[in-house]
Scaffold this motif. Structure first.
Motif, mmCIF file in Angstrom:
data_model
loop_
_atom_site.group_PDB
_atom_site.id
_atom_site.type_symbol
_atom_site.label_atom_id
_atom_site.label_comp_id
_atom_site.label_asym_id
_atom_site.label_seq_id
_atom_site.Cartn_x
_atom_site.Cartn_y
_atom_site.Cartn_z
ATOM 1 N N UNK A 103 -28.607 10.339 -73.711
ATOM 2 C CA UNK A 103 -27.622 9.635 -72.889
ATOM 3 C C UNK A 103 -26.379 10.473 -72.697
ATOM 4 N N UNK A 104 -25.244 9.825 -72.705
ATOM 5 C CA UNK A 104 -23.943 10.473 -72.509
ATOM 6 C C UNK A 104 -23.226 10.547 -73.858
ATOM 7 N N UNK A 105 -22.781 11.710 -74.228
ATOM 8 C CA UNK A 105 -22.103 11.909 -75.504
ATOM 9 C C UNK A 105 -20.873 11.014 -75.609
ATOM 10 N N UNK A 106 -20.125 10.868 -74.520
ATOM 11 C CA UNK A 106 -18.927 10.022 -74.539
ATOM 12 C C UNK A 106 -19.288 8.547 -74.734
ATOM 13 N N UNK A 107 -20.318 8.090 -74.043
ATOM 14 C CA UNK A 107 -20.745 6.695 -74.198
ATOM 15 C C UNK A 107 -21.258 6.463 -75.617
ATOM 16 N N UNK A 108 -22.016 7.424 -76.145
ATOM 17 C CA UNK A 108 -22.494 7.295 -77.518
ATOM 18 C C UNK A 108 -21.316 7.156 -78.484
ATOM 19 N N UNK A 109 -20.252 7.902 -78.226
ATOM 20 C CA UNK A 109 -19.052 7.832 -79.066
ATOM 21 C C UNK A 109 -18.361 6.484 -78.909
ATOM 22 N N UNK A 110 -18.350 5.953 -77.675
ATOM 23 C CA UNK A 110 -17.777 4.614 -77.453
ATOM 24 C C UNK A 110 -18.468 3.583 -78.327
ATOM 25 N N UNK A 111 -19.772 3.715 -78.441
ATOM 26 C CA UNK A 111 -20.557 2.742 -79.207
ATOM 27 C C UNK A 111 -20.420 2.973 -80.712
ATOM 28 N N UNK A 112 -20.500 4.236 -81.143
ATOM 29 C CA UNK A 112 -20.520 4.526 -82.578
ATOM 30 C C UNK A 112 -19.135 4.503 -83.222
ATOM 31 N N UNK A 113 -18.150 5.130 -82.595
ATOM 32 C CA UNK A 113 -16.866 5.329 -83.265
ATOM 33 C C UNK A 113 -15.694 4.530 -82.696
ATOM 34 N N UNK A 114 -15.665 4.348 -81.388
ATOM 35 C CA UNK A 114 -14.485 3.720 -80.764
ATOM 36 C C UNK A 114 -14.160 2.327 -81.304
ATOM 37 N N UNK A 115 -15.148 1.496 -81.659
ATOM 38 C CA UNK A 115 -14.794 0.158 -82.145
ATOM 39 C C UNK A 115 -13.963 0.136 -83.427
ATOM 40 N N UNK A 116 -14.043 1.193 -84.237
ATOM 41 C CA UNK A 116 -13.316 1.180 -85.500
ATOM 42 C C UNK A 116 -12.473 2.433 -85.738
ATOM 43 N N UNK A 117 -12.315 3.267 -84.708
ATOM 44 C CA UNK A 117 -11.471 4.451 -84.850
ATOM 45 C C UNK A 117 -10.587 4.559 -83.610
ATOM 46 N N UNK A 118 -9.305 4.232 -83.747
ATOM 47 C CA UNK A 118 -8.400 4.214 -82.589
ATOM 48 C C UNK A 118 -8.348 5.531 -81.819
ATOM 49 N N UNK A 119 -8.444 6.661 -82.517
ATOM 50 C CA UNK A 119 -8.392 7.951 -81.821
ATOM 51 C C UNK A 119 -9.545 8.085 -80.842
ATOM 52 N N UNK A 120 -10.745 7.702 -81.262
ATOM 53 C CA UNK A 120 -11.910 7.836 -80.384
ATOM 54 C C UNK A 120 -11.944 6.732 -79.329
ATOM 55 N N UNK A 121 -11.339 5.606 -79.628
ATOM 56 C CA UNK A 121 -11.185 4.574 -78.594
ATOM 57 C C UNK A 121 -10.325 5.117 -77.460
ATOM 58 N N UNK A 122 -9.245 5.800 -77.807
ATOM 59 C CA UNK A 122 -8.347 6.368 -76.796
ATOM 60 C C UNK A 122 -9.037 7.498 -76.036
ATOM 61 N N UNK A 123 -9.693 8.402 -76.759
ATOM 62 C CA UNK A 123 -10.346 9.538 -76.092
ATOM 63 C C UNK A 123 -11.420 9.091 -75.112
#
Length: 193
Positions: A103-123
């Protein structure tokens, strides 16, 4: 005297990016990363920092490359509608990426890290917003040329197209029915009337 690096930083970063892209942050071990990058742990730490810093650098590299690819696709085509059609059909095409299941590396990050890591939510949000700007500029180009209605809310349609693109990208990870994909793309593109 500081030792000069004995490895290609860009190649090593690309290898890390693909490792994280395929495995995710948590599942990618330091051994996975150093093996893929062809370097030892001390070199990894010296060049990129810890695992999280390496992941952030890899994600930034990916989003820069991805945005450039999207921009290039939106500049192709005989019209704005055709440019968007080309972009969505590329995403929906089988084998359109080296590893479709990634898939998309950014979307994968949205799912894995963004919900509990503010830095990756912002990125990840920044990347979505940037894509929205690219889409809006393209729609406005169509409005200026007379291809698209000036009554259209370019910002709202652009945001809807970004959401559809993200959804399609996630859907493609599961190898969906072709007709389902084609009909979905057709309906999505009907926003550009």
């Amino acid at each position: 005297m500081v030792r000069q690096r004995e490895f290609d930083t860009d190649k090593a970063l690309d290898a890390a990016m693909h490792t994280f892209w395929g495995k995710g942050f948590e599942a990618a071990s330091l051994n996975d990363l150093t093996t893929a990058m062809g370097i030892q742990r001390p070199s990894l730490y010296a060049a990129f920092g810890d695992k999280k810093e390496l992941f952030e650098t890899a994600l930034r590299r990916y989003t820069t490359q991805h945005a450039a690819q999207v921009r290039a696709r939106l500049q192709q085509g005989s019209s704005v509608r055709e440019a968007f059609r080309g972009l969505f059909e590329h995403i929906g095409a089988e084998g359109s990426v080296t590893e479709p299941s990634h898939g998309c590396f950014c979307i994968n990050t949205m799912v894995e890290l963004a919900p509990h890591d503010p830095k990756f939510a912002v990125l990840t949000r920044e990347h979505q917003m940037y894509l929205g700007v690219l889409f809006e500029e393209t729609i406005e180009r169509g409005q200026q040329s007379g291809e698209l209605s000036t009554d259209m809310n370019a910002s709202a349609v652009a945001q809807s197209l970004v959401v559809s693109m993200i959804g399609l990208t996630v859907l493609m990870k599961s190898g969906p029915d072709r007709l389902f994909v084609e009909q979905s793309i057709q309906v999505t593109l009907s926003l550009l009337q």
